[in-house]
Design an enzyme around this catalytic site. Structure first.
Site, mmCIF file in Angstrom:
data_model
loop_
_atom_site.group_PDB
_atom_site.id
_atom_site.type_symbol
_atom_site.label_atom_id
_atom_site.label_comp_id
_atom_site.label_asym_id
_atom_site.label_seq_id
_atom_site.Cartn_x
_atom_site.Cartn_y
_atom_site.Cartn_z
ATOM 1 N N GLU A 6 5.630 7.250 4.801
ATOM 2 C CA GLU A 6 4.518 7.291 3.603
ATOM 3 C C GLU A 6 5.841 7.315 2.191
ATOM 4 O O GLU A 6 6.579 7.884 1.928
ATOM 5 C CB GLU A 6 3.737 8.230 4.132
ATOM 6 C CG GLU A 6 2.524 8.137 5.495
ATOM 7 C CD GLU A 6 2.601 7.023 5.247
ATOM 8 O OE1 GLU A 6 1.596 6.533 3.911
ATOM 9 O OE2 GLU A 6 1.926 5.950 5.887
ATOM 10 N N GLU B 217 -2.291 2.037 -0.113
ATOM 11 C CA GLU B 217 -1.339 2.828 0.825
ATOM 12 C C GLU B 217 -1.390 3.961 0.201
ATOM 13 O O GLU B 217 -2.327 3.987 -0.963
ATOM 14 C CB GLU B 217 -0.154 2.337 0.687
ATOM 15 C CG GLU B 217 0.659 0.896 1.526
ATOM 16 C CD GLU B 217 0.977 1.185 2.864
ATOM 17 O OE1 GLU B 217 1.668 2.224 3.081
ATOM 18 O OE2 GLU B 217 1.552 0.299 3.368
ATOM 19 N N ASN C 293 -5.276 -2.604 17.107
ATOM 20 C CA ASN C 293 -6.587 -3.272 16.388
ATOM 21 C C ASN C 293 -7.448 -2.394 15.318
ATOM 22 O O ASN C 293 -8.139 -2.539 14.980
ATOM 23 C CB ASN C 293 -6.343 -4.724 16.887
ATOM 24 C CG ASN C 293 -4.719 -5.634 17.033
ATOM 25 O OD1 ASN C 293 -3.849 -5.142 15.591
ATOM 26 N ND2 ASN C 293 -4.722 -6.501 17.228
ATOM 27 N N GLY D 191 -1.046 -9.571 6.984
ATOM 28 C CA GLY D 191 -0.960 -7.847 8.280
ATOM 29 C C GLY D 191 -2.690 -7.566 8.279
ATOM 30 O O GLY D 191 -2.864 -6.902 8.871
ATOM 31 N N ASP E 221 -2.663 -12.697 10.012
ATOM 32 C CA ASP E 221 -1.290 -11.602 10.692
ATOM 33 C C ASP E 221 -0.806 -12.821 12.100
ATOM 34 O O ASP E 221 -0.212 -14.406 11.597
ATOM 35 C CB ASP E 221 -2.606 -10.983 10.967
ATOM 36 C CG ASP E 221 -1.993 -9.367 11.537
ATOM 37 O OD1 ASP E 221 -1.488 -9.944 12.520
ATOM 38 O OD2 ASP E 221 -2.335 -8.103 10.988
ATOM 39 N N HIS F 211 4.143 0.606 5.278
ATOM 40 C CA HIS F 211 3.998 2.059 5.306
ATOM 41 C C HIS F 211 4.953 1.615 6.652
ATOM 42 O O HIS F 211 5.652 2.752 7.529
ATOM 43 C CB HIS F 211 3.283 2.975 5.900
ATOM 44 C CG HIS F 211 2.130 2.653 6.816
ATOM 45 N ND1 HIS F 211 1.130 3.537 6.753
ATOM 46 C CD2 HIS F 211 1.654 1.668 7.216
ATOM 47 C CE1 HIS F 211 0.464 3.201 7.783
ATOM 48 N NE2 HIS F 211 0.898 2.170 7.460
ATOM 49 N N ASP G 163 -4.876 -11.760 2.392
ATOM 50 C CA ASP G 163 -5.233 -10.180 3.444
ATOM 51 C C ASP G 163 -3.688 -10.720 4.313
ATOM 52 O O ASP G 163 -4.101 -11.093 5.608
ATOM 53 C CB ASP G 163 -6.010 -9.438 3.937
ATOM 54 C CG ASP G 163 -5.968 -8.259 4.700
ATOM 55 O OD1 ASP G 163 -4.729 -7.822 4.448
ATOM 56 O OD2 ASP G 163 -6.867 -7.882 5.117
HETATM 57 C C1 LIG Z 1 -0.685 -1.580 10.192
HETATM 58 S S1 LIG Z 1 -1.422 -2.555 10.854
HETATM 59 C C2 LIG Z 1 -2.372 -2.638 9.436
HETATM 60 C C3 LIG Z 1 -3.958 -3.746 9.973
HETATM 61 C C4 LIG Z 1 -4.760 -3.916 8.481
HETATM 62 N N1 LIG Z 1 -4.041 -4.179 7.315
HETATM 63 C C5 LIG Z 1 -5.245 -2.766 8.765
HETATM 64 O O1 LIG Z 1 -4.769 -1.793 7.234
HETATM 65 O O2 LIG Z 1 -6.096 -2.397 8.819
HETATM 66 C C6 LIG Z 1 -0.027 -3.502 10.382
HETATM 67 C C7 LIG Z 1 -0.134 -5.161 10.557
HETATM 68 O O3 LIG Z 1 0.687 -5.972 10.087
HETATM 69 C C8 LIG Z 1 0.674 -7.122 11.274
HETATM 70 N N2 LIG Z 1 2.146 -7.849 11.391
HETATM 71 C C9 LIG Z 1 3.215 -7.166 11.921
HETATM 72 N N3 LIG Z 1 4.361 -7.777 11.357
HETATM 73 C C10 LIG Z 1 4.181 -9.362 10.927
HETATM 74 C C11 LIG Z 1 5.127 -9.879 10.553
HETATM 75 N N4 LIG Z 1 6.190 -10.230 10.768
HETATM 76 N N5 LIG Z 1 4.022 -10.500 10.028
HETATM 77 C C12 LIG Z 1 2.096 -10.446 9.383
HETATM 78 N N6 LIG Z 1 2.142 -9.539 9.441
HETATM 79 C C13 LIG Z 1 2.526 -8.445 10.552
HETATM 80 C C14 LIG Z 1 0.227 -6.120 12.367
HETATM 81 O O4 LIG Z 1 0.293 -7.667 13.438
HETATM 82 C C15 LIG Z 1 -1.174 -5.786 11.891
HETATM 83 O O5 LIG Z 1 -1.645 -6.394 12.837
#
Ligand SMILES: C[S@@+](CC[C@H](N)C(=O)[O-])C[C@H]1O[C@@H](n2cnc3c(N)ncnc32)[C@H](O)[C@@H]1O
Length: 432
Positions: A396, A369, A232, A272, A297, A340, A270
């Site tokens: 990607e 993205e 994170n 995730g 999240d 992605h 927002d």
């Molecule tokens: C690659 S990270 C991107 C985090 C943030 N959006 C950023 O750009 O810094 C993907 C995020 O998706 C969340 N995530 C994964 N599976 C999820 C789910 N089923 N529902 C909600 N969030 C989820 C993860 O915990 C993580 O915080």
């Protein structure tokens, strides 16, 4: 006599010992491997370095990345294949090992607390580590440009070493070891095993082979909280210093926020959103934007978000995006570096779960993205593509991929907003 790209050094000693293929191997051993890679490009690259260099010195704001690009291309052109082999095979892994160890020992914090040069022995003592060991690690970190040498076994901090005193940046190193790199290293074996098919199953890809686990990446993180917290932090740091869609001149934020919102309506959800860094940035850049800002999240991630002193206007809400979106009629459902992580089939489900919440003519989906260009893709983007392949069996995407994916979920792309090469675009979508 040395003949570049010729075979005057032919020895005939084929390394595979076979009788066929000698000509090719002898040719390589004779000169290609120890001659510059693409010498014909060197003169124009030197010109580019000079031009971008002058622009950089005269404070042209775009010149730094142009100069860096040209300098990098110049290194690739000048380097011999043998030197490239050593860089890829020796330097990258050893530098990584030393960086991670130095982070763990706190050496960057010790070195960077002020600008005074410090002896390796003094740093070793402060870190509680063997002096000879620390001196070997520091010597390598200096040789690869991480720190500066000021005398025998004496070093000084750099911007890089100073940034590594911040956990947000230093966590990248243990994070990659704990949950990313073994998956990447398992790519060749996994691809061989699967007959060189493009990976499409996030629970049976190189990640599971490399980490010897049946779990999907995000389920693995649930079982490894320290890695999850480092991940994170890495998410919050990796996009720093690049244009953001929230900046003026990228996306039309005023058009997004100058809208009629009722009491309790959401402006931005927002999904995730990790520990809330994007919503915090949005609040900082658009302090008067109306409407709710909702951070969604998984519960474990939101626990960390709660420790982040987020702006009080940011509302924290557990939500699994594989279930229906509970915030109805928001102005925008935002996902940054989320899709992605998932295969097309999973992304379609995530998008379809937003559709019932959307209000026609009002709600948007904003996807932040990479959009891989047909040519001249940036190395950070292609690196991320291979990480996605390794650890998620995902990808990607190109503009064509994005159109196909978005349309498969009953949506359409209004516009793809792009600032510059190598920077994530903002893909603005609405109901079809
Ligand atoms: C690659 S990270 C991107 C985090 C943030 N959006 C950023 O750009 O810094 C993907 C995020 O998706 C969340 N995530 C994964 N599976 C999820 C789910 N089923 N529902 C909600 N969030 C989820 C993860 O915990 C993580 O915080």
């Amino acid at each position: 006599m040395t003949v570049r790209n010729g075979n005057s050094h032919a020895t005939g000693s084929a390394t595979n010992g076979s009788s066929n293929g000698h000509a090719k191997e002898a040719f390589v051993e004779g000169s290609v491997a120890i001659s510059p890679n693409t010498p014909e490009l060197v003169p124009s690259l030197v010109d580019q370095v000079a031009l971008s260099g002058y622009a950089f010195i005269s404070a042209d704001p775009t010149a730094r990345t142009d100069l860096l690009d040209a300098a990098r291309q110049l290194v690739y052109a000048l380097e011999t294949p043998r030197e490239a082999m050593i860089r890829f095979c020796w330097s990258q892994s050893t530098t990584y090992a030393c960086l991670e160890t130095a982070v763990d020992l706190g050496l960057f914090t010790i070195l960077s607390k002020d600008d005074k040069p410090k002896k390796a022995s003094e740093m070793a003592q402060a870190a509680g580590a063997d002096s000879k060991l620390v001196s070997r690690i520091l010597k390598h970190l200096c040789a690869v440009g991480v720190i500066l040498e000021t005398g025998p076994n004496e070093y000084r901090r750099t911007g890089l070493s100073i940034s590594l005193t911040s956990q947000r940046y230093s966590d990248a190193y243990p994070c990659m070891t704990a949950c990313i790199t073994k998956g990447i290293l398992a790519v060749p074996a996994q691809l061989k095993k699967t007959g060189y098919q493009n990976p499409a199953n996030g629970t049976d890809c190189a990640f599971q082979l490399g980490f010897d686990t049946p779990l999907h990446f995000f389920d693995f993180l649930k079982e490894h909280p320290e890695a999850a917290s480092q991940f994170n932090n890495h998410m919050s740091a990796y996009r720093q210093g690049r244009p953001s869609w929230m900046d003026r001149g990228f996306y039309d934020v005023p058009a997004l926020i100058n809208t009629k919102l009722g009491e309790g309506d959401a402006l931005l959800v927002d999904m995730g959103g990790s520990v809330g860094h994007d919503l915090s940035e949005f609040r900082r850049k658009w302090p008067d934007a109306p409407g709710r800002l909702v951070l969604q999240d998984l519960p474990e991630v939101l626990e960390q978000a709660k420790t982040m002193s987020l702006h009080p206007s940011i509302e924290i809400m557990e939500h699994d995006f594989f279930t229906e979106q509970p915030v109805k009629g928001a102005r925008a459902y935002y996902m940054h570096s989320v899709l992605h992580d998932w295969t097309d089939a999973d992304c379609k489900k995530i998008l379809e779960n937003i559709v019932p919440a959307m209000k026609r003519g009002h709600s948007r989906i904003l996807i932040n993205e990479n959009v891989i260009p047909d040519m001249n893709a940036y190395w950070e983007t292609t690196s991320l593509d291979i990480i996605m392949m390794a650890d998620f069996a995902s990808t990607e995407r190109t503009a064509g991929d994005w159109h196909a994916l978005v349309e498969s979920a009953g949506l359409k792309i209004i516009k793809i907003w792009t600032a510059q090469r190598g920077v994530e675009s903002l893909i603005e979508c609405e109901l079809a």
